[in-house]
Enzyme design. Structure first.
Site, short mmCIF file in Angstrom:
data_model
loop_
_atom_site.label_atom_id
_atom_site.label_comp_id
_atom_site.label_asym_id
_atom_site.label_seq_id
_atom_site.Cartn_x
_atom_site.Cartn_y
_atom_site.Cartn_z
N ASP A 39 0.86 -1.19 0.00
CA ASP A 39 0.00 0.00 0.00
C ASP A 39 0.89 1.24 0.00
O ASP A 39 1.72 1.41 0.89
CB ASP A 39 -0.88 -0.01 1.24
CG ASP A 39 -2.01 1.01 1.16
OD1 ASP A 39 -1.78 2.10 0.59
OD2 ASP A 39 -3.10 0.74 1.68
N ASP A 66 4.47 0.29 -8.17
CA ASP A 66 4.16 1.10 -9.34
C ASP A 66 3.84 2.54 -8.94
O ASP A 66 3.34 3.32 -9.76
CB ASP A 66 2.99 0.50 -10.13
CG ASP A 66 1.68 0.51 -9.35
OD1 ASP A 66 1.74 0.57 -8.10
OD2 ASP A 66 0.60 0.45 -9.97
#
Length: 267
Positions: A170, A206
């Site tokens: 996260d 990402d």
């Protein structure tokens, strides 16, 4: 004299379900909702437990396979990884956060000589990975439920891991939430004590600002050295599968960064 209703309920009143039935866990012999909650300090966590809908297949896998291949991170005892995997010589990699488990299953199938201790708090993903392990005959997968910090700190022996994998954690993109990000100096110091010298810490994300933070804190750590001679990001290694989630991100123009750092030999 007014009618007394104190001792007689109306015939249409609903009958409440017994309190005990409402508190019964969905999987009595499966993953606990908060296995270490009553034993360890409350602190800022890098994850949020998610107990979304479990499919019938995932539920069946949890009921049947959790007693054999699953474990709760309760922080109460030290794990014997050789006993857990049935092979004292098997190198074991800890994967922190595995989503639905597809990539984990692919890596386990491609490298049966390495044990994967896969840690997550997502109940559907736990069931899905157990099902994948059974269908594909993956005897080298174990599923851990709970807080990876407690697992590292309380339940794993020093130098017991061949690697640690943290894929797409996260990013906590809001600045006020950056303290919740997993890859921090404190985490690296703890992970280094559980990695054998030469063990590989592999991160992938990402989210570019998080990638830059990962590179900064890993490069500053005295316990790790970058495998890349230029000190930068690494190309995606062949052993990390391209996941559906990652493919969707690439289609949207996201850039995925891999970081591969080795634990330095003790000085």
């Amino acid at each position: 004299m007014p009618e007394n209703h104190s001792s007689t309920a109306p015939a249409t009143s609903p009958v409440p379900a017994p309190a005990r039935a409402r508190r019964e866990p969905m999987f009595p012999d499966g993953p606990a909702p908060d296995p270490a909650g009553s034993h360890h300090e409350r602190r800022i966590r890098s994850f949020q437990p998610r107990r979304s809908r479990v499919t019938p297949g995932q539920g069946d896998a949890l009921r049947r396979l959790w007693p054999q291949w699953g474990l709760d991170i309760d922080g109460l005892s030290r794990l014997d990884l050789g006993e857990l995997f049935g092979d004292p010589d098997l190198p074991v990699v800890l994967e922190i956060g595995f989503g639905m488990g597809e990539a984990t299953a692919q890596m386990a199938a491609a490298d049966p000589g390495t044990g994967i201790l896969a840690c997550d708090v997502h109940t559907p993903g736990q069931g899905n990975l157990l099902g994948l392990a059974e269908r594909n005959g993956l005897a080298n997968v174990r599923v851990a439920n709970g807080d990876a910090i407690i697992l590292l700190r309380e339940m794993l022996a020093p130098d017991s891991l061949a690697g640690v994998r943290v894929y797409f954690p996260d990013p906590w993109p809001k600045k006020r939430h950056h303290k919740r990000r997993l890859i921090q100096p404190e985490f690296l110091a703890l992970a280094a004590t559980r990695l054998a010298p030469g063990g590989l810490l592999h991160c992938a994300t990402d989210w570019e600002p998080y990638a830059e933070q990962m590179l900064e804190v890993l490069s500053a750590s005295p316990d790790f050295e970058n495998t890349q001679p230029d000190g930068g990001f690494a190309p995606r290694p062949e052993f990390r599968p391209l996941t559906r989630f990652e493919g969707q991100g690439l289609d949207k123009g996201h850039v995925v960064h891999d970081l591969l750092f080795r634990r330095r030999a003790a000085r």
